[in-house]
Design an enzyme around this catalytic site. Structure first.
Site, PDB file in Angstrom:
ATOM      1  N   ASN A  13       7.162  15.291 -21.181  1.00  0.00           N
ATOM      2  CA  ASN A  13       5.873  14.668 -20.856  1.00  0.00           C
ATOM      3  C   ASN A  13       5.762  14.638 -19.344  1.00  0.00           C
ATOM      4  O   ASN A  13       6.434  13.846 -18.686  1.00  0.00           O
ATOM      5  CB  ASN A  13       5.861  13.248 -21.454  1.00  0.00           C
ATOM      6  N   LYS A  15       3.324  13.709 -17.567  1.00  0.00           N
ATOM      7  CA  LYS A  15       2.446  12.648 -17.063  1.00  0.00           C
ATOM      8  C   LYS A  15       1.479  13.249 -16.034  1.00  0.00           C
ATOM      9  O   LYS A  15       1.054  14.380 -16.214  1.00  0.00           O
ATOM     10  CB  LYS A  15       3.284  11.489 -16.515  1.00  0.00           C
ATOM     11  N   HIS A 103       1.341   6.540 -26.187  1.00  0.00           N
ATOM     12  CA  HIS A 103       2.389   6.423 -25.169  1.00  0.00           C
ATOM     13  C   HIS A 103       2.286   5.054 -24.496  1.00  0.00           C
ATOM     14  O   HIS A 103       1.196   4.515 -24.324  1.00  0.00           O
ATOM     15  CB  HIS A 103       2.242   7.541 -24.128  1.00  0.00           C
ATOM     16  N   GLU A 105       2.376   4.090 -21.552  1.00  0.00           N
ATOM     17  CA  GLU A 105       1.464   3.989 -20.395  1.00  0.00           C
ATOM     18  C   GLU A 105       0.009   3.923 -20.855  1.00  0.00           C
ATOM     19  O   GLU A 105      -0.817   3.269 -20.215  1.00  0.00           O
ATOM     20  CB  GLU A 105       1.718   5.166 -19.438  1.00  0.00           C
ATOM     21  N   GLU A 175      10.157   4.754 -27.895  1.00  0.00           N
ATOM     22  CA  GLU A 175      10.294   4.676 -26.445  1.00  0.00           C
ATOM     23  C   GLU A 175      10.211   3.217 -25.999  1.00  0.00           C
ATOM     24  O   GLU A 175       9.114   2.686 -25.776  1.00  0.00           O
ATOM     25  CB  GLU A 175       9.166   5.464 -25.766  1.00  0.00           C
ATOM     26  N   GLY A 181      11.126   5.363 -17.274  1.00  0.00           N
ATOM     27  CA  GLY A 181      11.030   5.506 -15.821  1.00  0.00           C
ATOM     28  C   GLY A 181      11.872   4.522 -15.038  1.00  0.00           C
ATOM     29  O   GLY A 181      11.715   4.371 -13.829  1.00  0.00           O
ATOM     30  N   SER A 221      14.176   7.288 -19.887  1.00  0.00           N
ATOM     31  CA  SER A 221      15.273   7.584 -18.948  1.00  0.00           C
ATOM     32  C   SER A 221      16.300   8.568 -19.521  1.00  0.00           C
ATOM     33  O   SER A 221      17.503   8.451 -19.263  1.00  0.00           O
ATOM     34  CB  SER A 221      15.952   6.299 -18.466  1.00  0.00           C
TER      35      SER A 221
HETATM   36  P1  PGA Z   1      11.096   8.845 -18.518  1.00  0.00           P
HETATM   37  O1  PGA Z   1       9.742   8.781 -19.357  1.00  0.00           O
HETATM   38  O2  PGA Z   1      11.931   9.924 -19.113  1.00  0.00           O
HETATM   39  O3  PGA Z   1      10.653   9.186 -17.104  1.00  0.00           O
HETATM   40  O4  PGA Z   1      11.746   7.500 -18.619  1.00  0.00           O
HETATM   41  C1  PGA Z   1       9.742   8.968 -20.752  1.00  0.00           C
HETATM   42  C2  PGA Z   1       8.331   8.919 -21.281  1.00  0.00           C
HETATM   43  O5  PGA Z   1       7.512   8.172 -20.756  1.00  0.00           O
HETATM   44  O6  PGA Z   1       7.996   9.655 -22.235  1.00  0.00           O
END
Ligand code: PGA
Length: 263
Positions: A13, A15, A103, A105, A175, A181, A221
């Site tokens: 992803n 983003k 997701h 976010e 997740e 992140g 992560s």
């Molecule tokens: P990350 O994000 O690997 O940067 O923690 C995962 C995600 O949001 O799908």
């Protein structure tokens, strides 16, 4: 639709990273570092504006049935006066076969509700896109002992009204919000516990035979160093990778580690 039968799914992803120029370069480089492999399913989710270019770049590779493209979000209507939005049929036209829905976010920055995830899952399926339904708890919810309640509510809401065969065509990503992140991934034990809850609820919804075939990815992560341990955990069928999917070498290393470790 990707055939995920008995293979790990490794999805990136991006983003809000990589316009068309960077997306093209990523696909070219990634294909060198991660050659075709029939033992895994790879998915790249660029920003919507880079999807068509990524499709051209993948097509230029000349046959990569293991490599799929996804969009990060859709609107649930097919078209209309919704400035700034992109629909499922448009995403499919531009090269997506997969879509991320719900997701964290989207939920926490843009206020997406469980009801909106339901509408988006239905719209995706209607357009022939495979939804990856993302669920996960915040740190406060985890500390309050609400992991199961939160993720099962998100799961139930998104699949409400769908029949068993339709639900069986979806993917799920667990997740935990606190792991996204932050550099703090869930332990393989925590992931296995949450994935087990999701698998059991899927079994109640669609029967254990169909539930066993629904890929449940872990995200939060993920990096090359922890990919193998996470994917080796019970009920973890793949990975959804954010930050570490932006570099072709790092994403290829994650894909290799996950492929080697998958049961
Ligand atoms: P990350 O994000 O690997 O940067 O923690 C995962 C995600 O949001 O799908």
């Amino acid at each position: 639709m990707p055939n995920t039968m008995n293979t790990p799914v490794i999805a990136g992803n991006w983003k809000m990273h990589k316009g068309p120029t960077a997306a093209r370069e990523f696909c070219r480089r990634f294909a060198e570092l991660a050659p075709a492999h029939n033992g895994r399913t790879l998915i790249l989710c660029p920003p919507a504006i880079s999807l068509a270019t990524a499709r051209e770049a993948v097509e230029a590779l000349g046959g990569r049935p293991d490599l799929h493209l996804g969009i990060q979000n859709i609107h649930w209507k097919t078209e209309g006066a919704f400035t700034g939005e992109v629909s499922a049929p448009m995403a499919r036209d531009a090269g997506a076969s997969v879509v991320l829905v719900g997701h964290s976010e989207r939920r926490h920055i843009f206020g997406e509700t469980n009801e909106e995830t339901r509408l988006k899952v239905a719209a995706a399926l209607e357009a022939g896109l495979t939804p990856i339904l993302c669920v996960g708890e915040t740190i406060a919810q985890r500390e309050a002992g609400q992991v199961e309640e939160i993720i099962l509510t998100q799961l139930d809401a998104a699949f409400e009204g769908l029949d068993a065969d339709t639900i069986a065509r979806c993917l799920i990503a667990y997740e935990p919000v606190w792991a996204i992140g932050t550099g703090v991934n869930a332990t393989p034990e925590d992931a296995a516990a949450a994935h087990g809850m999701l698998r059991r609820r899927l079994g109640e919804l669609i029967g254990t035979r169909l539930a066993a075939g629904v890929p449940i990815l872990y995200g939060g992560s993920v990096k090359a160093e922890n990919a193998a341990d996470l994917v080796a955990a019970a009920d973890v069928d793949g990975l959804l990778v954010g930050g570490a999917s932006l570099d072709p070498a790092s994403f290829a290393a994650i894909a290799d580690a996950a492929t080697a470790a998958y049961r």
